[in-house]
Design an enzyme around this catalytic site. Structure first.
Site, PDB file in Angstrom:
ATOM      1  N   CYS A   4      -2.581  16.675 -19.923  1.00 19.29           N
ATOM      2  CA  CYS A   4      -2.150  15.854 -21.065  1.00 19.29           C
ATOM      3  C   CYS A   4      -1.759  14.439 -20.659  1.00 19.29           C
ATOM      4  CB  CYS A   4      -0.989  16.519 -21.788  1.00 19.29           C
ATOM      5  SG  CYS A   4       0.566  16.459 -20.888  1.00 19.29           S
ATOM      6  N   CYS A  17       3.081  21.508 -20.731  1.00 19.08           N
ATOM      7  CA  CYS A  17       1.864  21.907 -21.451  1.00 19.08           C
ATOM      8  C   CYS A  17       1.060  22.937 -20.658  1.00 19.08           C
ATOM      9  CB  CYS A  17       0.998  20.683 -21.766  1.00 19.08           C
ATOM     10  SG  CYS A  17      -0.080  20.164 -20.404  1.00 19.08           S
ATOM     11  N   SER A  63      -2.442  -1.485   9.301  1.00 23.96           N
ATOM     12  CA  SER A  63      -3.545  -1.484  10.267  1.00 23.96           C
ATOM     13  C   SER A  63      -4.735  -2.269   9.728  1.00 23.96           C
ATOM     14  CB  SER A  63      -3.961  -0.044  10.577  1.00 23.96           C
ATOM     15  OG  SER A  63      -4.398   0.590   9.385  1.00 23.96           O
ATOM     16  N   GLN A 123       0.850  -1.200   0.000  1.00 22.75           N
ATOM     17  CA  GLN A 123       0.000   0.000   0.000  1.00 22.75           C
ATOM     18  C   GLN A 123       0.880   1.242   0.000  1.00 22.75           C
ATOM     19  OE1 GLN A 123      -3.371  -0.716   3.089  1.00 22.75           O
ATOM     20  NE2 GLN A 123      -1.793  -2.224   3.489  1.00 22.75           N
ATOM     21  N   ASN A 124       2.190   1.038   0.126  1.00 32.92           N
ATOM     22  CA  ASN A 124       3.106   2.179   0.250  1.00 32.92           C
ATOM     23  C   ASN A 124       3.467   2.742  -1.120  1.00 32.92           C
ATOM     24  OD1 ASN A 124       2.952   1.504   2.896  1.00 32.92           O
ATOM     25  ND2 ASN A 124       4.960   0.512   2.996  1.00 32.92           N
ATOM     26  N   HIS A 127      -1.474   1.420  -4.215  1.00 32.32           N
ATOM     27  CA  HIS A 127      -1.880   2.833  -4.147  1.00 32.32           C
ATOM     28  C   HIS A 127      -0.988   3.727  -5.008  1.00 32.32           C
ATOM     29  CE1 HIS A 127      -3.999   2.002  -0.021  1.00 32.32           C
ATOM     30  NE2 HIS A 127      -4.756   1.694  -1.053  1.00 32.32           N
ATOM     31  N   CYS A 172       3.308  20.969 -15.700  1.00 31.56           N
ATOM     32  CA  CYS A 172       3.850  20.252 -16.859  1.00 31.56           C
ATOM     33  C   CYS A 172       4.225  21.295 -17.920  1.00 31.56           C
ATOM     34  CB  CYS A 172       2.744  19.333 -17.358  1.00 31.56           C
ATOM     35  SG  CYS A 172       3.037  18.483 -18.895  1.00 31.56           S
ATOM     36  N   CYS A 219       0.363  14.681 -15.354  1.00 31.14           N
ATOM     37  CA  CYS A 219      -0.277  15.948 -15.714  1.00 31.14           C
ATOM     38  C   CYS A 219      -1.785  15.765 -15.820  1.00 31.14           C
ATOM     39  CB  CYS A 219       0.294  16.448 -17.038  1.00 31.14           C
ATOM     40  SG  CYS A 219      -0.560  17.929 -17.619  1.00 31.14           S
ATOM     41  N   GLY A 256       3.000  -4.652   8.896  1.00 29.84           N
ATOM     42  CA  GLY A 256       2.924  -3.204   9.134  1.00 29.84           C
ATOM     43  C   GLY A 256       1.725  -2.511   8.509  1.00 29.84           C
TER      44      GLY A 256
END
Ligand code: OAD
Length: 254
Positions: free
Chosen positions: A136, A156, A195, A107-108, A125, A154, A133, A193
């Protein structure tokens, strides 16, 4: 140091790991605490300082990107950029080297598992090393972005967002699909580690257990999985517990 009960549990974990055919690890913020990255919940957790439903929610980010960059993302960037893998990350990499661990579902967003040497890491995640961006869709390494102007932009002209998942967003579908497959196919899951309070990540050990896998938790505290989904909890910090498991396993292999 450990009492006899803990030593016996470490021995049992090493035996279970040595006997398993397909091992997966599910990790959470707690595995990176010893690398200097604070967890989200609990004492000294990030959510004690800032409101997650504000600063980690996509709706607030889209309305107030500068506020989220200033109060949350800039500090996160500075903490993560200095962090190095710890004994727990290295322990999981060693398990892969010993052909005992196939996949890490994390999840890190700190990239420390890959830095330690694990080669199959599902970043449930996303990853904070990349920005995307909003206009774009181009991606850029965070180290290459100009953060002197907040929010960063960015070429753009569009705003950059981190390429990680905010509350209110879907898990990248391919990561979710593969995690489901891996959780249902493993015969042992190390849950380190976390929860186990955030879905759907916390469902992975449940899927694994329902498919017949053993679940071993490593955490200084009990979680909602403890005593129900997990077969047993190795209570302690991830680095120390992983070191002890690896030492036991090396004894078994010798
Ligand atoms: P949490 O902060 O919710 O939980 C951290 C867990 O690590 C707790 O169970 C602690 O007891 C444990 N812990 C603390 N120190 C430890 C150590 N040295 N060794 C081992 N364990 C330790 O973190 P997560 O479960 O990862 O999502 O949180 C899940 C998600 O909630 C995160 O990915 C993030 C957050 O909101 C998003 O931002 C989408």
């Amino acid at each position: 140091m450990y009492g006899d009960m803990m030593k016996n549990l470490i021995k049992k974990a090493a035996k279970d790991i040595a006997a398993a055919k397909r091992i997966t690890a599910l990790t959470g913020a707690g595995i990176s605490v010893e690398s200097g990255i604070p967890p989200f919940r609990g004492k000294n957790g990030l959510w004690e300082k800032i409101d997650p439903m504000k600063y980690a929610h996509i709706d607030y980010f889209l309305q107030n990107p500068a506020d989220v960059w200033n109060k949350f993302l800039k500090e996160m960037r500075s903490v993560i950029s200095q962090a190095q893998p710890n004994d727990a990350h290295r322990g999981l990499a060693k398990l892969e080297e010993m052909n005992l661990l196939q996949t890490v579902i994390t999840q890190n967003i700190d990239g420390l598992h890959q830095m330690a040497g694990n080669t199959d890491v599902i970043e449930f995640h996303g990853n904070f090393a990349w920005l995307r961006c909003l206009e774009c869709n181009a991606v850029c390494q965070i180290g290459d972005a100009d953060l002197s102007e907040i929010p960063p932009k960015c070429s753009c002209g569009g705003l950059y967002r981190p390429d990680s998942v905010f509350f209110g967003e879907m898990i990248p579908p391919l990561h979710l699909k593969r995690s489901h497959e891996i959780a249902s196919a493993c015969d042992l899951m190390l849950v380190v580690g976390t929860s186990a309070l955030v879905q759907p990540a916390a469902l992975m050990p449940v899927i694994a257990r329902n498919s017949g896998a053993k679940i071993i938790e490593i955490n200084p505290e009990a979680t909602p999985l403890t005593g129900s989904t997990s077969n047993y909890l190795l209570m302690g910090t991830a680095g120390e517990i992983m070191n002890n498991i690896i030492t036991e396993l090396e004894g078994i292999a010798a």
